[in-house]
Design a protein around this motif. Structure first.
Motif, PDB file in Angstrom:
ATOM      1  N   ALA A 174      -3.513  -0.040  -5.356  1.00 11.03           N
ATOM      2  CA  ALA A 174      -2.506   0.992  -5.079  1.00 11.03           C
ATOM      3  C   ALA A 174      -1.359   0.836  -6.065  1.00 11.03           C
ATOM      4  O   ALA A 174      -0.278   0.344  -5.740  1.00 11.03           O
ATOM      5  CB  ALA A 174      -2.017   0.880  -3.632  1.00 11.03           C
ATOM      6  N   THR A 227       2.570   1.448  -5.907  1.00 11.29           N
ATOM      7  CA  THR A 227       3.530   0.525  -5.295  1.00 11.29           C
ATOM      8  C   THR A 227       4.224  -0.355  -6.327  1.00 11.29           C
ATOM      9  O   THR A 227       5.220  -1.010  -6.007  1.00 11.29           O
ATOM     10  CB  THR A 227       2.825  -0.387  -4.276  1.00 11.29           C
ATOM     11  OG1 THR A 227       1.848  -1.203  -4.957  1.00 11.29           O
ATOM     12  CG2 THR A 227       2.125   0.432  -3.202  1.00 11.29           C
ATOM     13  N   SER A 253       0.841  -1.195   0.000  1.00 10.53           N
ATOM     14  CA  SER A 253       0.000   0.000   0.000  1.00 10.53           C
ATOM     15  C   SER A 253       0.871   1.238   0.000  1.00 10.53           C
ATOM     16  O   SER A 253       1.981   1.246   0.545  1.00 10.53           O
ATOM     17  CB  SER A 253      -0.916   0.010   1.227  1.00 10.53           C
ATOM     18  OG  SER A 253      -1.724   1.174   1.230  1.00 10.53           O
ATOM     19  N   ASP A 254       0.373   2.301  -0.651  1.00  9.96           N
ATOM     20  CA  ASP A 254       1.100   3.568  -0.664  1.00  9.96           C
ATOM     21  C   ASP A 254       0.610   4.503   0.440  1.00  9.96           C
ATOM     22  O   ASP A 254       0.913   5.673   0.462  1.00  9.96           O
ATOM     23  CB  ASP A 254       0.963   4.256  -2.027  1.00  9.96           C
ATOM     24  CG  ASP A 254      -0.494   4.450  -2.434  1.00  9.96           C
ATOM     25  OD1 ASP A 254      -1.386   3.960  -1.703  1.00  9.96           O
ATOM     26  OD2 ASP A 254      -0.733   5.067  -3.495  1.00  9.96           O
ATOM     27  N   ARG A 255      -0.163   3.963   1.343  1.00  8.60           N
ATOM     28  CA  ARG A 255      -0.647   4.751   2.472  1.00  8.60           C
ATOM     29  C   ARG A 255      -0.827   3.806   3.663  1.00  8.60           C
ATOM     30  O   ARG A 255      -0.854   2.600   3.515  1.00  8.60           O
ATOM     31  CB  ARG A 255      -1.979   5.428   2.131  1.00  8.60           C
ATOM     32  CG  ARG A 255      -3.094   4.442   1.827  1.00  8.60           C
ATOM     33  CD  ARG A 255      -4.327   5.168   1.309  1.00  8.60           C
ATOM     34  NE  ARG A 255      -5.439   4.248   1.091  1.00  8.60           N
ATOM     35  CZ  ARG A 255      -5.579   3.461   0.026  1.00  8.60           C
ATOM     36  NH1 ARG A 255      -4.657   3.482  -0.917  1.00  8.60           N
ATOM     37  NH2 ARG A 255      -6.627   2.663  -0.103  1.00  8.60           N
ATOM     38  N   GLN A 256      -0.940   4.385   4.847  1.00  7.51           N
ATOM     39  CA  GLN A 256      -1.162   3.570   6.037  1.00  7.51           C
ATOM     40  C   GLN A 256      -2.631   3.170   6.072  1.00  7.51           C
ATOM     41  O   GLN A 256      -3.508   3.963   6.380  1.00  7.51           O
ATOM     42  CB  GLN A 256      -0.802   4.359   7.307  1.00  7.51           C
ATOM     43  CG  GLN A 256      -0.778   3.518   8.569  1.00  7.51           C
ATOM     44  CD  GLN A 256       0.356   2.506   8.580  1.00  7.51           C
ATOM     45  OE1 GLN A 256       1.322   2.660   7.856  1.00  7.51           O
ATOM     46  NE2 GLN A 256       0.220   1.470   9.388  1.00  7.51           N
ATOM     47  N   ASP A 257      -2.901   1.922   5.711  1.00  8.02           N
ATOM     48  CA  ASP A 257      -4.275   1.444   5.638  1.00  8.02           C
ATOM     49  C   ASP A 257      -4.593   0.652   6.899  1.00  8.02           C
ATOM     50  O   ASP A 257      -3.930  -0.343   7.204  1.00  8.02           O
ATOM     51  CB  ASP A 257      -4.438   0.546   4.410  1.00  8.02           C
ATOM     52  CG  ASP A 257      -5.897   0.257   4.096  1.00  8.02           C
ATOM     53  OD1 ASP A 257      -6.620  -0.138   5.020  1.00  8.02           O
ATOM     54  OD2 ASP A 257      -6.287   0.420   2.931  1.00  8.02           O
ATOM     55  N   ASP A 283       3.880  -3.413   5.931  1.00  8.25           N
ATOM     56  CA  ASP A 283       4.797  -3.068   4.852  1.00  8.25           C
ATOM     57  C   ASP A 283       4.925  -4.294   3.943  1.00  8.25           C
ATOM     58  O   ASP A 283       5.800  -5.138   4.134  1.00  8.25           O
ATOM     59  CB  ASP A 283       6.150  -2.664   5.434  1.00  8.25           C
ATOM     60  CG  ASP A 283       7.182  -2.326   4.360  1.00  8.25           C
ATOM     61  OD1 ASP A 283       6.793  -2.254   3.168  1.00  8.25           O
ATOM     62  OD2 ASP A 283       8.367  -2.176   4.707  1.00  8.25           O
TER      63      ASP A 283
END
Length: 513
Positions: A312, A315, A269-273, A279
């Protein structure tokens, strides 16, 4: 066609192409020319050799062949071509003349037409020669006069019957011409000098005796397949049995094994989901670190979908970079297929389409089930690929498993329209199916084929919860899968090193920690 995956004409028995990696291994033997080991994807080394006549073999050359361990020599000439006596040898000599002894080898003619006539008129003799190759103690050396035409056809039929790709077979055949001409050119021109040939006939006859153009063997194999459906069909029509084919495979292939590092459901993911909160890319690196330190080093890395979380696509470049690092670090290919969380267009641009790799004679073939089903074009591609068997079988790679999960939360989440897949796989050489999607490890069987559903690098799903809830444990894992003709073994491995409960060795008594 994505550059990471070659076309069928380019693919070899490894991650390189035929043009990039030649399999021919030329050998210098005193008194013999055109000597080489027949090598290729899945072929056991040192099992099959080919050469020109051994009539002029010197004691030094004889010693060389003995060091190679030659136990059987298959001579494809008739009695009129052979000397009356030969020196005793370490090996047994079997005579399997291919041309009609009443006519002998042709002096003139066009090479493609000569090959077709030999295939059409001497099918039983050719098949007997391949059977002798299969049944004789190895290593086996096959030869005729120049080691080019008769030898080339017998070797080509044998290799094709066990699934060696055509480019490799043709590459081996084409190796002969440049090695034959320096030794045979003067004799051939003297042979043709007394014949009343026009310039075109003379040119064709010179080619017949001295050259090995790839088009000639390609035409011969195409001729066989048009008339008999396949090379094995040709051999069977001339008396080759199922037991003969087993013996041939054993003789040429040995007992190879494929080790697969199976990663799945990365969910980078390119964001904190909050749904994942891990990671994913880092866990790919961690899994590779663990695998590279293990004695079970992989021959290939496969990733069965959901590389990104909720499409996403930002990534993907980072994962492409990681996969390139894996290729360089482990020296093996990486094959990825999309999952339902991946964006199909962006995935294809980053990781390629139509993934196929040949490793150790196994074909690893990926298909796109990101929609939850196999589209018609994917089924057609799969059917086309499987029409030609691989030397050691095929491992099919997909995201959605063709078998259901026992978890209530995953009811109906398996691959749909599995009857279409079953129809394509019927009678194929697929020996294992690797999938993901469920986020829990599981084995199964689909139409008699072992299925392994790999663990997820993102989270482990609890299979015991009610259908209206999902419980995810932060317990990432990957798998090592080993495939051979003896079967398939799959081992789930936790990404994190667990606490050691006890240690033992042959000299120490186990103690609890």
């Amino acid at each position: 066609m994505h550059p990471r995956y070659g076309s069928p004409e380019q693919r070899s028995g490894s991650s390189g192409t035929v043009n990039e990696r030649r399999f021919v291994e030329s050998i210098e033997v005193d008194g013999v020319f055109n000597v080489r080991s027949v090598a290729g994807p899945g072929l056991a080394p040192g099992r099959l050799f080919r050469s020109a006549t051994l009539d002029h073999l010197t004691p030094r050359g004889r010693n060389m062949l003995e060091k190679l361990g030659i136990r059987t020599v298959l001579d494809l000439r008739d009695g009129t071509e052979r000397p009356e006596s030969t020196a005793p040898a370490f090996w047994d000599v079997l005579h399997h003349p291919l041309y009609d002894p009443l006519t002998g080898p042709p002096r003139t003619g066009e090479i493609t037409a000569i090959y077709r006539a030999l295939l059409d008129e001497r099918g039983r003799a050719l098949t007997d020669a391949v059977r002798a190759l299969a049944a004789s103690p190895a290593p086996v050396l096959v030869h005729c006069t120049a080691g080019k035409d008769r030898t080339g056809l017998v070797v080509a039929l044998a290799l094709s019957a066990v699934g060696v790709p055509d480019p490799v077979i043709v590459d081996d055949y084409a190796w002969s011409g440049p090695r034959v001409r320096p030794h045979r050119e003067e004799a051939v021109r003297n042979l043709l000098a007394d014949l009343a040939l026009d310039p075109a006939e003379h040119t064709r006859s010179v080619e017949l005796h001295l050259d090995s153009p790839p088009s000639a063997l390609q035409s011969a194999l195409g001729h066989v397949r048009r008339r008999y459906g396949s090379v094995t069909g040709y051999l069977e029509a001339h008396g080759f049995t199922a037991d003969d084919l087993v013996a041939l495979r054993t003789r040429l292939l040995g007992e190879p094994e494929l080790t697969v590092l199976h990663l799945s459901d990365v969910h980078a993911s390119d964001r904190q989901d909050p749904f994942v909160g891990v990671d994913g890319a880092g866990r790919v690196r961690a899994a590779v670190d663990r695998a590279s330190a293990s004695r079970l080093r992989p021959d290939i890395v496969v990733v069965t979908g959901d590389l990104a979380h909720h499409r996403a696509t930002a990534t993907y470049p980072g994962l492409v970079e990681i996969f390139d690092e894996i290729r360089n670090r482990l020296g093996c290919p990486v094959l990825a297929v999309p999952g339902n969380h991946d964006d199909p267009v962006a995935f294809a641009s980053a990781f390629g389409t139509h993934p196929v790799e040949y490793v150790r004679g196994f074909r690893i073939l990926g298909v796109d089930t990101s929609s939850g089903a196999l589209p018609r074009d994917e089924l057609a591609r799969l059917s086309h690929e499987l029409a030609t068997p691989a030397p050691n079988g095929t491992v099919l790679v997909m995201h959605h498993p063709p078998v259901p999960s026992p978890a209530a939360t995953l009811a109906g989440r398996e691959l749909v329209r599995t009857d279409e897949l079953a129809a394509v796989l019927h009678g194929s050489d697929v020996s294992a199916i690797l999938a993901g999607h469920f986020h829990h490890p599981m084995s199964g069987v689909f139409t008699g084929i072992p299925v392994w559903v790999g663990s997820s690098l993102a989270y482990l799903q609890d299979v015991g919860t009610p259908g209206d809830s999902v419980v995810a444990f932060d317990d990432p894992a990957y798998s090592l899968v080993r495939c051979s003709r003896a079967g398939v073994r799959a081992l789930p491995i936790a990404l994190r090193t667990p606490e050691v409960l006890f240690r033992s060795s042959p000299t120490l008594t186990a103690t609890t920690s």
